[in-house]
Scaffold this active site. Structure first.
Site, PDB file in Angstrom:
ATOM      1  N   GLU A  97       0.822  -1.208   0.000  1.00 55.27           N
ATOM      2  CA  GLU A  97       0.000   0.000   0.000  1.00 55.27           C
ATOM      3  C   GLU A  97       0.859   1.262   0.000  1.00 55.27           C
ATOM      4  O   GLU A  97       0.595   2.214  -0.734  1.00 55.27           O
ATOM      5  CB  GLU A  97      -0.932  -0.022   1.209  1.00 55.27           C
ATOM      6  CG  GLU A  97      -1.704   1.268   1.441  1.00 55.27           C
ATOM      7  CD  GLU A  97      -2.714   1.584   0.349  1.00 55.27           C
ATOM      8  OE1 GLU A  97      -3.259   2.698   0.361  1.00 55.27           O
ATOM      9  OE2 GLU A  97      -2.943   0.720  -0.526  1.00 55.27           O
ATOM     10  N   HIS A 124       2.683   2.111  -3.277  1.00 58.43           N
ATOM     11  CA  HIS A 124       1.713   2.707  -4.205  1.00 58.43           C
ATOM     12  C   HIS A 124       1.482   4.180  -3.862  1.00 58.43           C
ATOM     13  O   HIS A 124       1.434   5.033  -4.751  1.00 58.43           O
ATOM     14  CB  HIS A 124       0.399   1.924  -4.132  1.00 58.43           C
ATOM     15  CG  HIS A 124      -0.720   2.535  -4.919  1.00 58.43           C
ATOM     16  ND1 HIS A 124      -0.635   2.787  -6.267  1.00 58.43           N
ATOM     17  CD2 HIS A 124      -1.959   2.960  -4.554  1.00 58.43           C
ATOM     18  CE1 HIS A 124      -1.751   3.334  -6.703  1.00 58.43           C
ATOM     19  NE2 HIS A 124      -2.578   3.453  -5.679  1.00 58.43           N
ATOM     20  N   HIS A 133     -11.898   5.426  -8.016  1.00 54.56           N
ATOM     21  CA  HIS A 133     -10.452   5.624  -7.874  1.00 54.56           C
ATOM     22  C   HIS A 133      -9.706   4.990  -9.050  1.00 54.56           C
ATOM     23  O   HIS A 133      -8.751   5.579  -9.581  1.00 54.56           O
ATOM     24  CB  HIS A 133      -9.990   5.009  -6.559  1.00 54.56           C
ATOM     25  CG  HIS A 133      -8.596   5.373  -6.171  1.00 54.56           C
ATOM     26  ND1 HIS A 133      -8.095   6.652  -6.253  1.00 54.56           N
ATOM     27  CD2 HIS A 133      -7.574   4.615  -5.688  1.00 54.56           C
ATOM     28  CE1 HIS A 133      -6.841   6.672  -5.840  1.00 54.56           C
ATOM     29  NE2 HIS A 133      -6.503   5.448  -5.503  1.00 54.56           N
ATOM     30  N   HIS A 141     -19.463  -8.073 -17.636  1.00 52.80           N
ATOM     31  CA  HIS A 141     -18.143  -7.669 -18.110  1.00 52.80           C
ATOM     32  C   HIS A 141     -17.747  -8.460 -19.358  1.00 52.80           C
ATOM     33  O   HIS A 141     -17.159  -7.907 -20.292  1.00 52.80           O
ATOM     34  CB  HIS A 141     -17.112  -7.890 -17.000  1.00 52.80           C
ATOM     35  CG  HIS A 141     -15.746  -7.367 -17.326  1.00 52.80           C
ATOM     36  ND1 HIS A 141     -15.501  -6.067 -17.691  1.00 52.80           N
ATOM     37  CD2 HIS A 141     -14.533  -7.987 -17.345  1.00 52.80           C
ATOM     38  CE1 HIS A 141     -14.208  -5.897 -17.909  1.00 52.80           C
ATOM     39  NE2 HIS A 141     -13.609  -7.051 -17.723  1.00 52.80           N
ATOM     40  N   HIS A 153      -3.598  -7.725 -17.096  1.00 57.58           N
ATOM     41  CA  HIS A 153      -4.901  -7.417 -17.667  1.00 57.58           C
ATOM     42  C   HIS A 153      -5.286  -5.961 -17.385  1.00 57.58           C
ATOM     43  O   HIS A 153      -5.859  -5.289 -18.250  1.00 57.58           O
ATOM     44  CB  HIS A 153      -5.947  -8.363 -17.081  1.00 57.58           C
ATOM     45  CG  HIS A 153      -7.289  -8.279 -17.740  1.00 57.58           C
ATOM     46  ND1 HIS A 153      -7.469  -8.404 -19.099  1.00 57.58           N
ATOM     47  CD2 HIS A 153      -8.535  -8.079 -17.226  1.00 57.58           C
ATOM     48  CE1 HIS A 153      -8.752  -8.291 -19.392  1.00 57.58           C
ATOM     49  NE2 HIS A 153      -9.427  -8.078 -18.275  1.00 57.58           N
TER      50      HIS A 153
END
Length: 353
Positions: free
Chosen positions: A74, A77, A139, A249, A306
């Protein structure tokens, strides 16, 4: 010749790619709550490592035991996202200072600054609202928007002058529709991820061995049903709702594929084979990664790739739209108009065949 700020814009674009991939890695390793507070981690600037620091962290957050690996996922990032924010701030300041120079973008850098400020807020809410799916999806979209706008800024600052034959106006429209379709599909992918529905179907092309399994679309896409308050780590929706999200999706991917194949065909017909080939390559990569995620049960490397493939596909559509905006539109021939012959009767004579 490249305009001032071009190199910094390219650096920011590459940094945004890293931030997007790190965001996907953080989400896929279930480290979104690796630090229960924001912007620090358990009240520290870094993950608490010593026994004393971890004891203090336990007192501050008794319901969130320290997991060092998730905490670092975390925080790394956040460090990269913070660095990107500073670079974008620099781009905005430079744009204001150079606003009098010809051809220097001003609105785009300022828009980028506004987006990255909003992204910081969504990053905070992602933690404080405990991975609320609406915020997590927003986000993710903000990250893709930041990357796309930085790429567009780099293209505009590159100073490249293209000599391309006029294109039909419908090709511009198709390119814009294609980009919007990719954005919608990215949003669906974010909703899949934030609701932990990526493995809701473990077979392909069917789902649970059926073409149309039991699904609950009402709860799957009811944005008001997701209440603020509970911890959404791992997801709270049951099987039929997650299946509906996953299959939607897939259907979205099929629709986007058909739209992009049409765009590639039109690009090829209108003398832009390189753009067509680039679009087809990005599309093939993304479809292959999506199918691999299902058949291989969501391996981490493939899942992160992906996300990167989605970003690449979006950037390719941005490039195509930018390229087409630099080309003139084919002028349509005006229909022959009737004319009034000068005669004594004053009647209207139409052109003879």
């Amino acid at each position: 010749m490249a305009k001032p700020g071009y190199r910094l814009a390219v650096i920011a674009t590459l940094l945004a790619v890293v931030v997007v991939l790190l965001g996907a890695y953080t989400r896929l390793t279930h480290a979104g709550l690796g630090c229960p507070d924001w912007p620090g981690c358990y009240g520290f600037l870094a993950v608490p490592m010593s026994e004393q620091a971890q004891s203090l962290a336990a007192l501050r957050f008794p319901d969130a035991p320290v997991e060092v690996r998730k905490g670092w996922n975390e925080m790394v990032h956040r460090y990269f996202a913070g660095a990107l924010g500073l670079v974008i701030l620099g781009l905005a300041v430079q744009a204001v200072r150079r606003r009098s120079l010809p051809g220097q973008p001003l609105k785009l850098p300022l828009l980028l600054l506004a987006v990255v400020i909003a992204q910081a807020a969504f990053g905070m809410w992602t933690v404080t609202l405990q991975l609320w799916p609406q915020v997590v999806t927003a986000h993710l979209l903000g990250g893709f928007a930041t990357l796309s706008l930085l790429f567009l800024l780099s293209l505009r600052l590159s100073g490249r002058q293209l000599s391309v034959a006029p294109m039909p106006g419908r090709l511009r429209t198709l390119a814009m529709v294609s980009m919007l379709a990719v954005i919608l599909q990215v949003a669906l992918g974010g909703w899949v991820s934030s609701n932990y529905a990526a493995v809701a179907c473990t077979d392909f092309p069917t789902c649970h061995g059926e073409w149309w399994p039991d699904m609950d679309f009402a709860n799957a896409f009811n944005l008001t049903h997701h209440d603020i308050g509970p911890n959404y780590l791992g997801g709270l929706l049951y099987g039929e709702a997650r299946t509906a999200i996953h299959l939607t999706h897939r259907l979205g991917a099929l629709a986007v594929t058909l739209i992009l194949l049409t765009l590639a065909w039109q690009l090829w017909r209108n003398g832009l084979p390189r753009l067509a080939a680039l679009l087809l390559a990005a599309l093939a990569l993304q479809v292959s990664l999506g199918i691999s995620n299902v058949l291989l049960n969501l391996p981490l490397a493939v899942a992160v790739a992906h996300n990167g493939g989605g970003a690449l596909l979006l950037l390719v559509t941005v490039l195509i739209n930018h390229r087409l905006r630099l080309t003139p539109i084919v002028a349509t021939a005006a229909a022959p108009q009737p004319h009034l012959n000068s005669n004594t009767t004053g009647r209207l004579d139409l052109p003879r065949a």
